[in-house]
Scaffold this active site. Structure first.
Site, PDB file in Angstrom:
ATOM      1  N   HIS A 121      24.760   4.171 -15.615  1.00  0.00           N
ATOM      2  CA  HIS A 121      25.756   4.186 -14.544  1.00  0.00           C
ATOM      3  C   HIS A 121      27.049   3.498 -14.975  1.00  0.00           C
ATOM      4  O   HIS A 121      27.031   2.539 -15.747  1.00  0.00           O
ATOM      5  CB  HIS A 121      25.208   3.458 -13.316  1.00  0.00           C
ATOM      6  N   GLY A 151       0.781  -1.225   0.000  1.00  0.00           N
ATOM      7  CA  GLY A 151       0.000   0.000   0.000  1.00  0.00           C
ATOM      8  C   GLY A 151       0.815   1.278   0.000  1.00  0.00           C
ATOM      9  O   GLY A 151       0.249   2.365  -0.075  1.00  0.00           O
ATOM     10  N   ASP A 190      29.450   7.144  -7.283  1.00  0.00           N
ATOM     11  CA  ASP A 190      28.356   6.246  -7.686  1.00  0.00           C
ATOM     12  C   ASP A 190      28.837   4.787  -7.749  1.00  0.00           C
ATOM     13  O   ASP A 190      29.794   4.466  -8.442  1.00  0.00           O
ATOM     14  CB  ASP A 190      27.894   6.716  -9.077  1.00  0.00           C
TER      15      ASP A 190
END
Lengths: 548, 548
Positions: free
Chosen positions: B366, B46, B193
């Site tokens: 990436h 939910g 990264d």
């Protein structure tokens, strides 16, 4: 007299086609191939596993001449008990597959009157009008077979789950010669594994795992834990071989690992000297650098050894900071997230974790595109029915076969339940039988259907609010205030105001309206009220009592 | 006087570290980098999305000197409104990123007093004591930047999301020169990264997509539908270029696609002549072979265009059997199953579907391992803090850096909330601040916590049974029979017997016991009864009314 039709029917509903169960039907004779289970998808809340719907066979029970199990994986064996509950027919399986079936059937009491026949690759067995030749294929479990089925309509070749591995762990490659011999004999139709049909190239040999294991054993300072599937007997062998080379002893952890290893050793599929295997208690008291533990949990299942270790809830031993944990497995689609979470938690616990793609500690057990082309070239079938894959994989398999010159009208890309018919050498895609899959939830088989699933989905997403109102049956007046119960919707301590407001709305509606269909009026009103207030849609139930 | 500490703090709880939001703190000055959202995992029932917990900043609001957004993706921008609701600080972003932020902020009414500053790669901006140099990086969105931040403690380089693409669509490679110049100047710490840290090699250039698109356009007979992310402006450009070459016109479908394309064209990031773009209604009336539609739905989301098409519920147009559908995207982890299902359904509808690995119609945005090594060699940092990845990726990134000779004590593998401190050139991993992540569900921010989630999980798995019993408050006798309401547990028509039996149990308990704590007695009894009967564990609620 016209010849009869040969029918091939993949049973089941969703997911992979023809993977878990197939029927081969000719006149009054039916042969079942495999009786496996599917694993529930992430949104199939509460479901334990899924069995194919074999309703089609229930009024034809006495026509079933035999059940063939191609290999010992769950998705080919897991529904055997459900099938045997309804259908009494002899089972044919190779020794290891039979061993795994027996381990499975023993749990919960072996059913009576089961006839288990052992076959070997190379054997031919007559089952009704079907002459079944078993041939060896390489897969991620030993003793897997494909089938050549001589029917009155022609020869059908079924690949089983296969790959072409020139250097398998057990030294037993897929039977190229037999496949070529089928090709020479003339094959009406090839049913072939499509699992990796969208992957170019050739699946690496299981032999590539050995150097990867070597590197792990060279570098590990503490314990090594290798997680795999309990049925991956060849991986147990590779771990044992490496452990012996590096002077470590080996211990199996978990009931299924222990049982399968014991059975495989007894049958000669796992060759490990006694002194290399120690019980877990023994292993836990040894120097960490002298031990390898083999356990389950490659899918991140919270109840598995690895799952419990990752959250610090394993009973018999915990995680050490010098542990090296190897996930020697691939993710079953849908489990990627759970696996990543488990890996991250193991790292949090200080362990080192090795998994594909960090090192080639697992290879697929299924053929890739170049192998699929080779299979077609060896068997040279008149018709191809791609099986064992989702629809997208079957489509790719058909495209590959097209590149090889097989006309598209000779290829049947079908779904589960679709009947493929052969008559006088011609293939026809026939009707689709009704039915699909059957959910198993707890001890219930098939009682959880779309309605219950929709309720679970709604409850899981936004919870519910239940309203109870008592009316005096004489005066028609409300007694006391409406009672509200809510779960899974909002944190109740925070939501006192919301519930008070809801109660006021209810009282206002009742005062304006008296009875009538007040329940559904309140329900609709509250649904809107809660959605406006929270942008959520809890299920709202209203019920009333007449009292006095 | 001792110098002050520089603190780097990745905010958030689970998932990728330092991805969605980071704080850089020096004395009384704080700089925020990115304000993104996470997507809920499959078992977070939910939940719409998740924002980082920035509680840490709430009593330091007036110290925040600026908010830098490195690029326009949701996981870097999506929480901007939540942050601006609490913290009033100027935003710095490149033109396209600013454009995307403005589109986002406009929805639901732009907050007052937002200062949006436009920067360009190459600019240097002084934000409190931080000298921020923006440098261009390639990523799967144009106008992305990395940061060189000169602090009183030294120079920090933040890679942003990046790859080294020599032939990007916009012709603007990552700024190698600037990175090398930082290296010459001396870098205290590199934050880099780690997304693809477990993937060997070098991420292919976006240029490889062009020949793949060419092949699709050559072969497609009917309409072409290309699904992508609405922020992937460079993919729009590639589609437009290919459409022009093959004499097709292009139409954007869906609000976010239309708005972003319009904004990107206005700002000059998307160069498409007017005559190439037609409104959807126009496109739908043209010959199918002359049209390309660009839409969303690459993650199989049921509410997206592709999701709706796959189940035959798209409003403005349906699926045609000659449609070619391209998924120009990668699966966001956890979505694999939904995507497969959508692809299979599109095939069922008769369309042809092209996706990676069938054809290279998408590449990662990436860097992979070889690029990560290059970044470290160019920047030559004294310390490395791997960010933008799960813990397992950070660990791999650290291992790579180790191979390049960076001592492990100069690398900080941290989790969200862990403070990394620099003082006098030394790095120290400090405390972990409390807090984690905040669920957003409907209009509720943070009100759904572990208790509500556990209720949803239990309700979603096995549903509930609610029992209501009315007692006469004078006699203490039960009035009428117990009322049972059940949802998500069993199919009620099938379960009449089970409910009758449950009712009998309740009546027996009441007759034996009278009142007392009868509610919890009945609850426990029914929990056992239902488990024994079904091997399921529905939530059981019992409530009583005193009537009369």
């Amino acid at each position: 007299m016209a010849s009869k039709k040969l029918k091939l029917i993949p049973l089941g509903g969703l997911g992979e086609i023809g993977k878990n169960m197939m029927a081969v039907e000719y006149g009054d004779n039916i042969l079942i191939i495999d009786t496996g289970v599917m694993f529930p998808e992430n949104d199939m809340l509460g479901i334990d596993y899924i069995i194919p719907d074999f309703e089609y066979l229930l009024d034809k029970k006495d026509k079933v001449r035999g059940i063939i199990i191609t290999h010992g994986h769950e998705d080919h064996t897991g529904a055997i008990r459900h099938v045997l509950d309804e259908i009494n027919a002899p089972i044919y399986a190779t020794r290891l597959t039979r061993g795994l079936l027996e381990v499975k059937l023993k749990r919960g009491g072996k059913p009576k009157n089961v006839t288990l026949n052992t076959v070997r690759a190379g054997d031919e067995v007559q089952v009704g009008p079907f002459g079944v030749e078993f041939f060896h294929v390489c897969h991620s479990i030993p003793d897997a077979v494909g089938l050549g089925i001589t029917t009155p309509a022609g020869l059908i070749v079924h690949s089983g789950d296969y790959k072409f591995d020139h250097t398998p762990v057990d030294g037993w490659p897929t039977d190229f010669g037999k496949l070529a011999e089928f090709g020479t004999r003339g094959v009406l139709a090839l049913l072939a594994d499509s699992t990796n049909a969208d992957e170019p190239g050739w699946t690496p040999s299981e032999a590539v795992i050995d150097p990867a294991f070597d590197k792990v054993f060279q570098q590990a300072e503490g314990r090594i834990l290798i997680a795999s599937f309990a049925s991956l007997i060849s991986r147990m062998q590779q771990v044992a071989n490496t452990a012996a080379r590096y002077g470590r002893v080996m211990s199996f952890v978990g009931a299924s690992m222990i049982e399968n290893a014991k059975m495989a050793r007894k049958l000669g599929y796992l060759n490990v000297p006694d002194e290399l295997i120690v019980p877990l208690d023994h292993a836990l008291n040894m120097k960490a650098s002298k031990v390898v533990l083999m356990c389950t949990g490659t899918q991140g299942e919270p109840s598995s050894i690895l799952g419990r270790l990752s959250i610090g809830k394993n009973r018999r031993f915990g995680l050490h900071s010098k542990d090296t944990i190897v996930l020697s497995s691939h993710p079953i689609p849908g489990n990627e997230e759970m696996i990543s979470r488990t890996i991250n938690r193991l790292y949090q616990g200080g362990a080192d974790v090795i998994y594909d793609p960090i090192a080639p500690v697992h290879v697929s057990g299924h053929a890739k595109q170049e192998e699929m082309k080779l299979l077609i070239q060896l068997v040279r079938p008149e018709h191809l029915i791609p099986i064992h894959g989702e629809l997208r994989h079957l489509k790719q398999h058909a495209a590959l076969a097209g590149e090889l010159g097989l006309p598209q009208e000779n290829i049947a890309v079908i779904e589960n339940g679709t009947i493929v018919e052969f008559q006088n050498g011609k293939m026809k895609v026939g009707d689709r039988i009704p039915g699909g899959y059957v959910f198993v939830d707890g001890s219930g088989v098939g009682d959880v259907g779309p309605d219950v699933m929709r309720e679970r989905e709604a409850l899981g997403r936004d919870g519910f609010v239940l309203v109870h109102i008592a009316f005096d049956c004489k005066s028609g007046k409300m007694q006391g205030r409406p009672q509200l119960i809510t779960k899974g919707f909002v944190f109740v301590q925070d939501a006192e105001e919301l519930m008070t407001e809801a109660r006021n709305h209810i009282e206002k509606l009742i005062s304006e309206d008296k009875r009538g269909d007040i329940e559904s009026k309140i329900q609709k009103h509250l649904e809107n009220f809660f959605y406006t207030a929270t942008k959520r849609r809890p299920m709202v139930f209203v019920f009333t009592s007449d009292v006095n």
